[in-house]
Design an enzyme around this catalytic site. Sequence first.
Site, PDB file in Angstrom:
ATOM      1  N   VAL A 269       0.835  -1.207   0.000  1.00  0.00           N
ATOM      2  CA  VAL A 269       0.000   0.000   0.000  1.00  0.00           C
ATOM      3  C   VAL A 269       0.868   1.256   0.000  1.00  0.00           C
ATOM      4  CG1 VAL A 269      -1.919  -1.178   1.192  1.00  0.00           C
ATOM      5  CG2 VAL A 269      -0.157  -0.017   2.556  1.00  0.00           C
TER       6      VAL A 269
ATOM      7  N   HIS B 268      -4.452  -4.299  -2.245  1.00  0.00           N
ATOM      8  CA  HIS B 268      -4.866  -3.894  -0.898  1.00  0.00           C
ATOM      9  C   HIS B 268      -4.968  -2.383  -0.739  1.00  0.00           C
ATOM     10  CE1 HIS B 268      -3.332  -8.071   0.635  1.00  0.00           C
ATOM     11  NE2 HIS B 268      -4.490  -8.140  -0.005  1.00  0.00           N
TER      12      HIS B 268
END
Length: 254
Positions: free
Chosen positions: A108, A124
């Site tokens: 991320v 994600h």
Amino acid sequence: MAAKAIDDCMVAVADRLRRAQHVCCLIGAGISAESGIPTFRGPDGFWAGRSAFDLATPEAFARDPETVWRFCLWRRSQLVTKRPNAGHHALVAIERLVPQFTLVTQNVDGLHRAAGSANILELHGNLMVDRCTACALETQAATDGGFETIPICPECRAMMRPGVVWFGEMLSLDAIQKADAAARSCQAMLVVGTSSVVHPAAGLAEMARLHGAFTVEINPEETPLSRIMNMCIRMPAGEALPAIVEAMNSSDRG
Ligand code: BJW
Ligand code: ZN
């Protein structure tokens, strides 16, 4: 491993990548460890001494948004000082050397985009995105401060949440469908820096193997998927990936 054995291994992987029409890479937090960003699990991970379920679930956010936001804002304040490393740059080089390339990342941190990778699927989400809990407006988080304050939606004044995927939440349908298609159609997959315990991401490597791809794990540690890989390279990503690129370029000239 002896230097000769490492060279032979890199040449073998380079050869597979060069012969592939479509290469897919499945990436985890380990690739960013060499940029100074902790992984999640393990003694030095983000969750050491903390419970993932108190920091990375929608229930935790509903119960105690301040704690979840504090954890996220602290990580943002660290992240803005971090830069892509040799592993991220090597993935950019591989993308340019093969006809089709899909980078499926669980990370991320946005470092693949910062390095210059083009075809990225962020399974994600992204830590630097805010999403409104009421109207779903998405905004880019500030990179120059404001790491103490919980963001409020500029449209409806509701509380924002971090634009990441927590346990029990659905991944972006578009991202997981494209990742699934890449895993089924690629001829080679590199599985880099992931403990391979989080699904559905981990299942993509199994899918690739099942559909005949040559699968290579790059991770200093063994994982639950090591046994199904065609090859395991027990080295840090920042060393192994540049060596693979070098071997790809050598075989190109030779
Ligand atoms: C190096 C290195 C170096 C170090 N070089 N390497 C099927 C079976 C069982 C459970 C499930 C299942 N399907 C779904 C689930 C539930 C759940 C799940 O997987 N649970 C398991 C953990 C048990 N999955 C979900 O809930 C997902 N949603 C979903 O499936 O929706 C549908 C559904 C819902 C409910 C029920 C059923 C279906 C969502 C998962 C979201 C994960 N989110 C997180 C947090 C993001 C937010 C935040 O940032 O705060 O994403 S969890 C965390 O783990 C983060 C990571 O992306 C993810 C993976 O971690 P990663 O990248 O592998 O890091 P580490 O730390 O684990 O490993 C690092 C590795 O690097 C190590 O191996 C090191 O050795 C290595 N390393 N240095 C190379 N230099
Ligand atoms: Zn809003």
